[in-house]
Design a protein around this motif. Structure first.
Motif, mmCIF file in Angstrom:
data_model
loop_
_atom_site.group_PDB
_atom_site.id
_atom_site.type_symbol
_atom_site.label_atom_id
_atom_site.label_comp_id
_atom_site.label_asym_id
_atom_site.label_seq_id
_atom_site.Cartn_x
_atom_site.Cartn_y
_atom_site.Cartn_z
ATOM 1 N N PRO A 173 0.756 -1.034 0.459
ATOM 2 C CA PRO A 173 -0.052 0.190 0.149
ATOM 3 C C PRO A 173 0.895 1.501 0.100
ATOM 4 O O PRO A 173 1.669 1.151 0.880
ATOM 5 N N GLN A 174 0.486 2.118 -0.692
ATOM 6 C CA GLN A 174 0.729 3.803 -0.930
ATOM 7 C C GLN A 174 0.776 4.793 0.331
ATOM 8 O O GLN A 174 1.393 5.510 0.528
ATOM 9 N N GLY A 175 -0.321 4.434 0.871
ATOM 10 C CA GLY A 175 -1.012 5.313 1.917
ATOM 11 C C GLY A 175 -2.131 4.128 2.680
ATOM 12 O O GLY A 175 -1.971 3.104 2.566
ATOM 13 N N ASP A 176 -2.451 5.388 3.640
ATOM 14 C CA ASP A 176 -3.332 4.459 5.033
ATOM 15 C C ASP A 176 -4.037 3.540 4.179
ATOM 16 O O ASP A 176 -4.989 3.108 4.450
ATOM 17 N N ASP A 177 -5.023 4.299 3.535
ATOM 18 C CA ASP A 177 -5.965 4.098 2.835
ATOM 19 C C ASP A 177 -6.058 3.536 1.328
ATOM 20 O O ASP A 177 -7.485 3.074 0.897
ATOM 21 N N GLU A 178 -5.054 2.537 0.593
ATOM 22 C CA GLU A 178 -4.648 1.782 -0.244
ATOM 23 C C GLU A 178 -4.333 0.805 0.359
ATOM 24 O O GLU A 178 -3.716 0.460 0.967
ATOM 25 N N PRO A 179 -4.838 0.079 -0.547
ATOM 26 C CA PRO A 179 -5.743 -1.718 0.091
ATOM 27 C C PRO A 179 -4.155 -2.149 -0.767
ATOM 28 O O PRO A 179 -3.638 -1.633 -2.118
ATOM 29 N N ALA A 180 -3.251 -2.940 -0.427
ATOM 30 C CA ALA A 180 -2.366 -3.433 -0.840
ATOM 31 C C ALA A 180 -2.648 -4.954 -2.217
ATOM 32 O O ALA A 180 -4.398 -4.893 -2.735
ATOM 33 N N LYS A 181 -2.201 -4.942 -3.926
ATOM 34 C CA LYS A 181 -1.979 -5.679 -4.516
ATOM 35 C C LYS A 181 -1.532 -6.467 -5.091
ATOM 36 O O LYS A 181 0.028 -6.753 -4.601
ATOM 37 N N THR A 182 -1.211 -7.128 -5.711
ATOM 38 C CA THR A 182 -0.703 -8.148 -6.353
ATOM 39 C C THR A 182 -0.904 -8.100 -7.659
ATOM 40 O O THR A 182 -2.389 -7.768 -8.467
ATOM 41 N N ARG A 183 0.652 -8.224 -8.669
ATOM 42 C CA ARG A 183 0.141 -7.827 -10.139
ATOM 43 C C ARG A 183 0.650 -8.848 -11.017
ATOM 44 O O ARG A 183 1.479 -9.417 -10.167
ATOM 45 N N PHE A 184 -0.206 -9.103 -11.873
ATOM 46 C CA PHE A 184 0.059 -9.722 -12.447
ATOM 47 C C PHE A 184 0.283 -10.128 -13.788
ATOM 48 O O PHE A 184 0.423 -9.302 -14.689
ATOM 49 N N VAL A 185 2.016 -10.570 -14.526
ATOM 50 C CA VAL A 185 2.440 -9.981 -15.570
ATOM 51 C C VAL A 185 2.757 -11.347 -17.001
ATOM 52 O O VAL A 185 2.998 -12.462 -16.164
ATOM 53 N N LEU A 186 1.481 -11.517 -18.451
ATOM 54 C CA LEU A 186 1.391 -12.224 -18.328
ATOM 55 C C LEU A 186 2.300 -12.146 -19.762
ATOM 56 O O LEU A 186 1.772 -11.707 -20.590
ATOM 57 N N ASN A 187 2.950 -13.073 -20.586
ATOM 58 C CA ASN A 187 3.468 -13.012 -21.051
ATOM 59 C C ASN A 187 2.633 -14.328 -22.581
ATOM 60 O O ASN A 187 2.521 -15.510 -22.317
#
Length: 619
Positions: free
Chosen positions: A526-540
């Motif tokens: 998270p970049q801030g208190d109100d921003e949730p964590a994310k998971t990034r997927f990179v597909l080829n």
């Protein structure tokens, strides 16, 4: 996509046997179970195998063969009708789970039966001072089916025999010192190209296997002969092992060129077998049958206890092997028509006979190993970039959709089920063929084959099941995939099944669509208190007609969906470095959901351009 969840308390423990586990998908959380629908979105005393006097009214005994190399034999007749499998999926409630050891390093199976001659070649006491004599017996493939049916009507017998200490105490390295003398190989390579070599018992291989040859339509028993083996540095040449049978066999064929003597197939350990094509090295395995991998009572491991190998005719590009399978609750008569080539293939027919009912039968099972790849960051030091014998499960379901599921070495046991009816094919494939990604000169993962199963006839309703078992090293095979019919077999029931297994490099000839080639994953804090964590997927994605459509990539679309959670920031771009197209998206967790199913594929207008990439995910 239909999803179901079930919870089970599963523990990992080591057992001295090939044992897969299963119960449910356990995806990184304690025991969250998740099923995926594959529909589109919307006898032996250990004595030498020797002939005996025929029983009254029985067929004459087969001629014994020691180490002659006489070629030729008539091809045997087919054994089974078109496959109509029946079995009922058991909803597993939990079981102890362990990864599978490679048969060359696998402890001996605990639930198999004695390998001994068939009723046509009954064992008998032999006067060692007199030569063994007998009369030829005509071989009929129906003999193997009759033998399996008759065996199913008898109580199960444990096949394991106490080996002499000198053999039983061999380490894996010492056992590898025992080599078959290639100059004593059966069949003449000059006539057919095929040759047959035998494996010696020892180490974990304590089930004596009966080996029979079929020459010119006549059956010949191969009695044990120590003279067929070079015991190397194992220090065994002075020992007397005259009471032992064999552990299995290997078939060779000039795959690379007319002067080569490459390994084509081997049958060694339980019901395991391997198949290789031109330029391929030893890798994953297939099995005759898998029983109750997800059952609460643990897996039952069948064994091939006897083989009949038909000597190929001159110029014939096929060799036929018959096998008798046995375990506590099922017996089987198998036929393998093995065809060498760039992608060697085995056409397989099996008649199964059930002593008892079975909760879950796994048909056409495949075994692989996945330690780490590009999508799973290593937690230990290793000079290699990737270590796996296969990197994904490909399924062509009954609806015609192609699904690609990247493999994983999970933190907890994972079982994925892909519901289907009359599947068109499935397989564990090794798509990454770049040596630089592996840097392993010993195991050559870049050359190991993938296996593709093609069902013959209608297999009905059921599901493809994928088992992924956590492992700390590459010494164990931790991946298994197989078909589970919906209907359970019952005591006294019979089943017929027919399919082929092809040893392929990357399966790029299986369809004309773009392939999902790479999966990379990263967590975004998270970049801030109100921003949730994310998971990034990179597909080829690469191959197919992508080069044609990327000329107007603005009209290309990535269809990305998640059963739970929110997908955002979907991006699609040309990938000139790797070729094809790259898809990037972020996944956010919604509420308290523990896991999700993800899917992605490429479209141009409404035309589907690629396979459907799919993956279970634990938040």
């Amino acid at each position: 996509m239909q999803n179901s969840q079930r919870r089970s308390a599963l523990s990992l423990k080591h057992v001295l046997l090939v044992a897969f586990a299963a119960g449910s998908i356990v995806l990184g959380t304690s025991h969250t179970a998740l099923a995926q629908d594959s529909k589109p979105a919307a006898a032996s005393q250990g004595d030498a195998v020797v002939p005996a006097k025929p029983k009254p009214g029985a067929a004459a005994v087969a001629t014994p063969v020691a180490d002659e190399t006489t070629p030729v034999a008539d091809e045997a007749t087919p054994v089974a009708d078109e496959a109509t499998p029946v079995a009922d999926e058991a909803a597993p409630s939990g079981a102890d789970v362990v990864p599978v050891q490679d048969p060359e390093n696998e402890p001996a199976p605990q639930n198999d039966t004695t390998a001994r001659p068939t009723d046509a070649t009954p064992p008998a006491a032999v006067d060692q001072d007199k030569p063994v004599t007998s009369v030829p017996v005509a071989f009929d493939p129906k003999m193997v089916i009759d033998r399996a049916r008759a065996l199913a009507a008898k109580p199960f017998e444990d096949p394991h025999r106490d080996l002499p200490d000198a053999l039983a105490n061999l380490s894996a390295e010492e056992y590898d010192q025992i080599r078959f003398k290639s100059q004593r190989a059966f069949f003449s390579q000059a006539n057919s190209g095929f040759s047959l070599e035998l494996f010696h018992p020892g180490n974990m291989y304590d089930v004596p296997i009966a080996i029979n040859l079929v020459r010119d339509g006549n059956l010949q028993v191969v009695p044990y002969s120590a003279g067929l083996f070079d015991f190397g540095e194992a220090g065994l040449s002075g020992n007397d092992f005259s009471t032992q049978g064999y552990a299995g066999f290997r078939l060779r064929y000039p795959l690379s060129d007319v002067t080569s003597n490459d390994e084509l197939a081997r049958f060694l350990g339980a019901s395991y077998f391997r198949l290789q094509g031109e330029g391929q090295s030893i890798g994953q395995m297939a099995r005759g049958l898998a029983l109750d991998l997800a059952g609460p009572t643990g897996e039952e491991v069948p064994v091939f206890r006897e083989f009949w190998i038909v000597a190929p005719k001159k110029g014939e590009r096929k060799i036929t092997v018959y096998a008798l399978l046995d375990s506590a609750r099922v017996t089987g008569a198998y036929r393998f028509d093995i065809i060498p080539g760039a992608d060697s293939k085995a056409d397989i027919r099996a008649n199964l006979f059930f002593r008892e009912g079975i909760e879950k039968v796994g048909l056409a099972p495949l075994n692989g190993m996945f330690l780490f790849g590009e999508q799973r960051r290593r937690t230990f030091e290793d000079y290699r970039g990737e270590v796996h014998s296969s990197d994904g499960l490909l399924i062509n379901n009954g609806h015609g959709e192609w699904l690609w599921r990247p493999l994983d070495n999970p933190v907890n046991l994972q079982i994925s089920s892909f519901l289907d009816e009359n599947p068109r094919g499935f397989g564990l494939l090794q798509r990454d063929r770049d040596f630089d990604h592996y840097q392993d000169l010993d195991r050559r993962f870049d050359q190991q084959p993938g296996y593709w199963v093609t069902p013959k006839g209608n297999w009905g309703k059921g599901h493809v099941e994928l088992v992924e078992i956590p492992i700390p090293s590459e010494s164990n095979d931790n991946i298994v995939a197989y078909w589970v019919p919906e209907t359970k077999p019952v005591a006294g029931g019979e089943m017929q099944i027919e399919y082929s297994i092809t040893a392929t490099r990357d399966g790029d000839d299986l369809h004309q669509m773009a392939q999902a080639t790479d999966t990379r994953i990263m967590r975004i804090a998270p970049q801030g208190d109100d921003e949730p964590a994310k998971t990034r997927f990179v597909l080829n994605f690469a191959g197919g007609d992508l080069d044609y459509f990327t000329k107007n990539i603005a009209k290309m679309k990535a269809n990305v969906s998640a059963a739970h959670g929110t997908v955002e920031n979907i991006r699609l771009m040309a990938d000139p470095e790797n070729g094809g197209v790259r898809v990037i998206f972020d996944l956010l967790r919604d509420g308290d959901v523990a896991s999700s199913d993800l899917r992605a594929f490429l479209l141009y207008d409404e035309q589907v351009l690629s396979e459907t990439w799919t993956m279970p995910w634990v938040f």
